[in-house]
Enzyme design. Structure first.
Site, PDB file in Angstrom:
ATOM      1  N   LYS A   3      -2.947   5.920  -4.557  1.00  0.00           N
ATOM      2  CA  LYS A   3      -4.079   6.817  -4.309  1.00  0.00           C
ATOM      3  C   LYS A   3      -3.963   8.136  -5.067  1.00  0.00           C
ATOM      4  O   LYS A   3      -2.871   8.686  -5.204  1.00  0.00           O
ATOM      5  CB  LYS A   3      -4.186   7.093  -2.807  1.00  0.00           C
ATOM      6  CG  LYS A   3      -4.193   5.823  -1.947  1.00  0.00           C
ATOM      7  CD  LYS A   3      -4.124   6.124  -0.470  1.00  0.00           C
ATOM      8  CE  LYS A   3      -3.958   4.839   0.331  1.00  0.00           C
ATOM      9  NZ  LYS A   3      -2.567   4.378   0.376  1.00  0.00           N
TER      10      LYS A   3
ATOM     11  N   TYR B   9       2.689   9.970  -0.313  1.00  0.00           N
ATOM     12  CA  TYR B   9       3.736   9.422   0.545  1.00  0.00           C
ATOM     13  C   TYR B   9       5.136   9.723   0.013  1.00  0.00           C
ATOM     14  O   TYR B   9       6.128   9.503   0.716  1.00  0.00           O
ATOM     15  CB  TYR B   9       3.587   7.905   0.688  1.00  0.00           C
ATOM     16  CG  TYR B   9       2.305   7.445   1.318  1.00  0.00           C
ATOM     17  CD1 TYR B   9       1.399   8.329   1.913  1.00  0.00           C
ATOM     18  CD2 TYR B   9       1.968   6.092   1.332  1.00  0.00           C
ATOM     19  CE1 TYR B   9       0.214   7.892   2.478  1.00  0.00           C
ATOM     20  CE2 TYR B   9       0.787   5.642   1.903  1.00  0.00           C
ATOM     21  CZ  TYR B   9      -0.089   6.549   2.459  1.00  0.00           C
ATOM     22  OH  TYR B   9      -1.267   6.101   3.012  1.00  0.00           O
TER      23      TYR B   9
ATOM     24  N   HIS C 273      -7.875   9.394  -2.233  1.00  0.00           N
ATOM     25  CA  HIS C 273      -7.193   9.350  -0.942  1.00  0.00           C
ATOM     26  C   HIS C 273      -7.953  10.087   0.159  1.00  0.00           C
ATOM     27  O   HIS C 273      -8.048   9.627   1.288  1.00  0.00           O
ATOM     28  CB  HIS C 273      -5.790   9.942  -1.090  1.00  0.00           C
ATOM     29  CG  HIS C 273      -4.857   9.593   0.017  1.00  0.00           C
ATOM     30  ND1 HIS C 273      -3.494   9.739  -0.088  1.00  0.00           N
ATOM     31  CD2 HIS C 273      -5.071   9.101   1.261  1.00  0.00           C
ATOM     32  CE1 HIS C 273      -2.925   9.348   1.041  1.00  0.00           C
ATOM     33  NE2 HIS C 273      -3.863   8.965   1.879  1.00  0.00           N
TER      34      HIS C 273
ATOM     35  N   ASP D 225       0.839  -1.203   0.000  1.00  0.00           N
ATOM     36  CA  ASP D 225       0.000   0.000   0.000  1.00  0.00           C
ATOM     37  C   ASP D 225       0.869   1.247   0.000  1.00  0.00           C
ATOM     38  O   ASP D 225       1.749   1.409   0.845  1.00  0.00           O
ATOM     39  CB  ASP D 225      -0.893   0.011   1.238  1.00  0.00           C
ATOM     40  CG  ASP D 225      -1.811   1.229   1.271  1.00  0.00           C
ATOM     41  OD1 ASP D 225      -2.945   1.120   0.771  1.00  0.00           O
ATOM     42  OD2 ASP D 225      -1.390   2.288   1.776  1.00  0.00           O
TER      43      ASP D 225
END
Length: 332
Positions: free
Chosen positions: A77, A49, A110, A44
Site C-alpha cells: 500500500k 507496517y 492505504h 497482505d
C-alpha cells in the site's frame, strides 16, 4: 478458492490471505513460512507496517526453493505520507526494493488523507503540540492518475483503495482515466459489517477485502499501550454466545465460524496470526457451509459505526483533514 472481478477478466485473488500488521520480524517470517506451506498464496502488507523487508527476505527463500513469482498474490500500500503524485514512485520503489519483487499484484491507496513526513525517518511529521502535520491538498484523482502510469510500466498489476468512504470511492471510480479500482480493503467483522459500502462495491464490481475479520484481538495490547485505548474498544467476538453455539453446531472453532461468515458472502479475508496452528485453522474453512439461518444470526451482530475499532483518531488532529473518511463519534 479464488475471487474474481467483474471489472477485470484476468483478476484472480485468493479469497484468504495472510495479514501481517503488528508483529515482530521473527513472527512474520515464521508466519509466512507456515502459511505458504499450508497453501496460502496471498500475502497482505503495507509500507506503514514496517515489515516489507522481512517479508521480501522470506519470499526470496521460497522462490529459491523453486517456486514461481506468479504463484503468489502480493498486496502492499501507498502510505499516508505518500499521498501526493510526486511521491508515488518513491514509495512504490521502496516497497519493491524491500519486497525484492519486480511488480506488485495489488497496490492500494492505504488511507484517503495525507500527512507530511520527516525526510530522515520517513515517518509522519508532528508539530510541537503533538499534532500530525496534515497535507490538506490530498488529491485522490491526481494520485490515481500517477498510479495508472505505474500499471502501464508493469510495476503494478491492479489498483485499489483502502479505508475510503462511499463518496471517495465514487469519485475515483467515476473519474479514473484508464483503470477502475479493483479492490476496496476495509475494516470488516461481525460488529462492523459495512452493508451499504459492500452494496456499492457490488454495484460497481469492486472486490471487498476485510481486514481485522476477527475484531483484531492481536492488536489490543499495541493500541492500549501506545495510544492509550481502552481495552473495551476491542470487541470480544470470539466470546459471543451465538458464535459459541454455531461453533458447537458445526464442530468448528470460533474463528473459523466468523471467517466463514464473511467468505460465504464473497468477501476476501486477511486474518493475521503468528500462531502456526491458528494459521492452519484459518485456512481450513472450505469443508463446511453455514446455513442461511446461521448467517442471518451473525448478521444481527452488526453495530454499524459503533462497531468500528480503527477510526484513526490516534493520529492527533487527523479529523481536521478534509478527506477524513468516517463519521466522527459524538462527544458526551
Amino acid at each position: 478458492m479464488i475471487k474474481r472481478s467483474k471489472l477485470f477478466k484476468d483478476f484472480q485473488m485468493p479469497i484468504i490471505g495472510l495479514g501481517t500488521w503488528q508483529a515482530t520480524d521473527e513472527i512474520i517470517a515464521n508466519a509466512i513460512q507456515t502459511a505458504l506451506s499450508v497453501g496460502y498464496r496471498h500475502i497482505d502488507t503495507a509500507f506503514n507496517y514496517n515489515n516489507e523487508t522481512v517479508i521480501g527476505d522470506t519470499l526470496k527463500k521460497w522462490f529459491d526453493q523453486g517456486h514461481k513469482r506468479e504463484e503468489l498474490f502480493i498486496t502492499t500500500k501507498l502510505p499516508h505520507i505518500g499521498n501526493r503524485p510526486c511521491d508515488v514512485s518513491k514509495f512504490l520503489n521502496l516497497s519493491l526494493e524491500k519486497l525484492k519483487l519486480d511488480y506488485i499484484d495489488l497496490y492500494l491507496i492505504h488511507i484517503p488523507f495525507g500527512f507530511y513526513y520527516d525526510n530522515t525517518t520517513l515517518t509522519p511529521a508532528i508539530d510541537e503540540n503533538g499534532y500530525y502535520v496534515l497535507d490538506k491538498e490530498t488529491d485522490h484523482l491526481a494520485v490515481w492518475e500517477t498510479l495508472e502510469k505505474e500499471v502501464a510500466r508493469g510495476r503494478i498489476r491492479f489498483l485499489g483503495l483502502s479505508n475510503f468512504n462511499e463518496t471517495q470511492i465514487k469519485n475515483v471510480f467515476n473519474n479514473a482515466k484508464e483503470i477502475k479500482p479493483a479492490v476496496l480493503q476495509i475494516e470488516l467483522h461481525a460488529y462492523l459489517q459495512q452493508v451499504n459500502l459492500r452494496n456499492l462495491c457490488e454495484e460497481l464490481g469492486i472486490v471487498v477485502t476485510a481486514y481485522s475479520p476477527l475484531g483484531s484481538p492481536g492488536a489490543k495490547e499495541h493500541f492500549v499501550n501506545k495510544y492509550k485505548y481502552s481495552p473495551e474498544t476491542f470487541p470480544d467476538l470470539l466470546g459471543l454466545q451465538i458464535v459459541k453455539e454455531i461453533s458447537s453446531k458445526y464442530n468448528k472453532s470460533l474463528g473459523q465460524i466468523l471467517l466463514k461468515h464473511l467468505i460465504q458472502q464473497g468477501i476476501v479475508i486477511i486474518p493475521k496470526s503468528g500462531n502456526a496452528n491458528r494459521i492452519k485453522e484459518n485456512f481450513d474453512i472450505f469443508d463446511f457451509e453455514l446455513s442461511i439461518d446461521d448467517i442471518n444470526e451473525l448478521n444481527k451482530l452488526d453495530r454499524g459505526e459503533e462497531g468500528r475499532i480503527f477510526n484513526f483518531l490516534f493520529w492527533k488532529g487527523v479529523e481536521n483533514h478534509p478527506q477524513y473518511p468516517f463519521k466522527l463519534p459524538e462527544k458526551n
